[in-house]
Design a protein around this motif. Structure first.
Motif, short mmCIF file in Angstrom:
data_model
loop_
_atom_site.label_atom_id
_atom_site.label_comp_id
_atom_site.label_asym_id
_atom_site.label_seq_id
_atom_site.Cartn_x
_atom_site.Cartn_y
_atom_site.Cartn_z
N LYS A 1 91.64 57.80 52.39
CA LYS A 1 90.35 58.16 51.79
C LYS A 1 89.48 56.93 51.60
O LYS A 1 88.27 56.97 51.83
CB LYS A 1 90.56 58.86 50.45
N ASN A 2 90.08 55.82 51.18
CA ASN A 2 89.31 54.59 51.01
C ASN A 2 88.76 54.09 52.34
O ASN A 2 87.62 53.61 52.40
CB ASN A 2 90.17 53.51 50.35
N LYS A 3 89.55 54.19 53.41
CA LYS A 3 89.07 53.76 54.73
C LYS A 3 87.91 54.63 55.17
O LYS A 3 86.91 54.12 55.69
CB LYS A 3 90.21 53.83 55.75
N GLN A 4 88.02 55.94 54.98
CA GLN A 4 86.94 56.85 55.36
C GLN A 4 85.69 56.57 54.54
O GLN A 4 84.57 56.65 55.04
CB GLN A 4 87.38 58.29 55.18
N LYS A 5 85.88 56.23 53.29
CA LYS A 5 84.75 55.93 52.42
C LYS A 5 84.04 54.67 52.88
O LYS A 5 82.81 54.60 52.90
CB LYS A 5 85.25 55.76 50.98
N MET A 6 84.82 53.67 53.28
CA MET A 6 84.23 52.42 53.76
C MET A 6 83.48 52.64 55.07
O MET A 6 82.43 52.03 55.31
CB MET A 6 85.31 51.36 53.92
N ILE A 7 84.00 53.51 55.92
CA ILE A 7 83.34 53.81 57.19
C ILE A 7 82.04 54.54 56.94
O ILE A 7 81.03 54.30 57.61
CB ILE A 7 84.28 54.63 58.10
N ALA A 8 82.02 55.45 55.97
CA ALA A 8 80.84 56.26 55.69
C ALA A 8 79.74 55.47 55.01
O ALA A 8 78.57 55.86 55.07
CB ALA A 8 81.22 57.46 54.83
N ALA B 1 69.86 55.76 53.47
CA ALA B 1 70.79 56.56 52.68
C ALA B 1 70.25 56.80 51.27
O ALA B 1 70.35 57.91 50.73
CB ALA B 1 72.15 55.88 52.61
N LEU B 2 69.67 55.77 50.68
CA LEU B 2 69.11 55.92 49.34
C LEU B 2 67.90 56.86 49.34
O LEU B 2 67.71 57.65 48.41
CB LEU B 2 68.72 54.55 48.77
N GLU B 3 67.07 56.78 50.38
CA GLU B 3 65.92 57.68 50.46
C GLU B 3 66.37 59.13 50.64
O GLU B 3 65.80 60.05 50.05
CB GLU B 3 65.00 57.26 51.61
N ALA B 4 67.42 59.33 51.43
CA ALA B 4 67.94 60.68 51.61
C ALA B 4 68.50 61.21 50.29
O ALA B 4 68.31 62.37 49.93
CB ALA B 4 69.02 60.69 52.69
N ARG B 5 69.20 60.36 49.57
CA ARG B 5 69.74 60.75 48.26
C ARG B 5 68.62 61.08 47.28
O ARG B 5 68.69 62.05 46.53
CB ARG B 5 70.62 59.62 47.71
N ARG B 6 67.56 60.27 47.31
CA ARG B 6 66.41 60.50 46.42
C ARG B 6 65.75 61.83 46.75
O ARG B 6 65.38 62.59 45.85
CB ARG B 6 65.39 59.37 46.55
N PRO C 1 76.86 52.81 54.40
CA PRO C 1 75.95 52.11 55.29
C PRO C 1 76.26 50.61 55.33
O PRO C 1 76.61 50.02 54.32
CB PRO C 1 74.57 52.38 54.70
N THR C 2 76.12 50.03 56.51
CA THR C 2 76.48 48.63 56.66
C THR C 2 75.27 47.71 56.56
O THR C 2 75.34 46.65 55.96
CB THR C 2 77.18 48.39 58.01
N GLY C 3 74.15 48.10 57.12
CA GLY C 3 72.97 47.24 57.10
C GLY C 3 72.00 47.64 56.01
O GLY C 3 72.12 48.69 55.37
N GLU C 4 70.99 46.79 55.82
CA GLU C 4 69.98 47.08 54.79
C GLU C 4 69.18 48.32 55.15
O GLU C 4 68.85 49.13 54.29
CB GLU C 4 69.07 45.87 54.63
N ASP C 5 68.84 48.46 56.44
CA ASP C 5 68.07 49.64 56.86
C ASP C 5 68.87 50.92 56.64
O ASP C 5 68.31 51.93 56.20
CB ASP C 5 67.69 49.51 58.34
#
Length: 107
Positions: free
Chosen positions: A42-49, A60-65, A51-55
């Protein structure tokens, strides 16, 4: 001579207890290892999911908002409907009380 006849019973009982404790230990170890591997997966899947870059993070934050804003709008609509129902029921109780008095006095 009674001592030799009771000795096999004690040995059998001791062997049964030893086997039982060993079985419990093995099953507990296997279950713990399974839980640990599930948590690691689960932790590996969470890390994969994540976002890696700032964009990606901004997107992701805009989608959550957007999701939160939509949820807020839904709750505000429900609150408005509830307020309207409360107002109409309070007005209905006032009107209903006088109408019932008039109906009972007509008898």
């Amino acid at each position: 001579m009674p001592l030799p006849s009771s000795t096999p019973k004690v040995r059998v009982r001791g062997m049964i207890l030893t086997i039982g404790i060993t079985a419990i230990t093995v099953v507990g170890t296997m279950a713990g290892a399974g839980l640990k591997s599930d948590i690691e997966t689960k932790n590996k899947q969470k890390m994969i999911a994540e976002p890696t870059g700032e964009d990606d993070l901004i997107a992701a934050l805009e989608a959550r908002r957007l999701g939160l804003v939509q949820a807020r709008a839904t709750w505000e609509k429900k609150a408005e409907v509830l307020r309207e129902r409360m107002e109409s029921s309070s007005q209905g109780n006032i009107g209903g009380g006088s109408a019932s008095n008039g109906a009972s006095s007509g008898k």
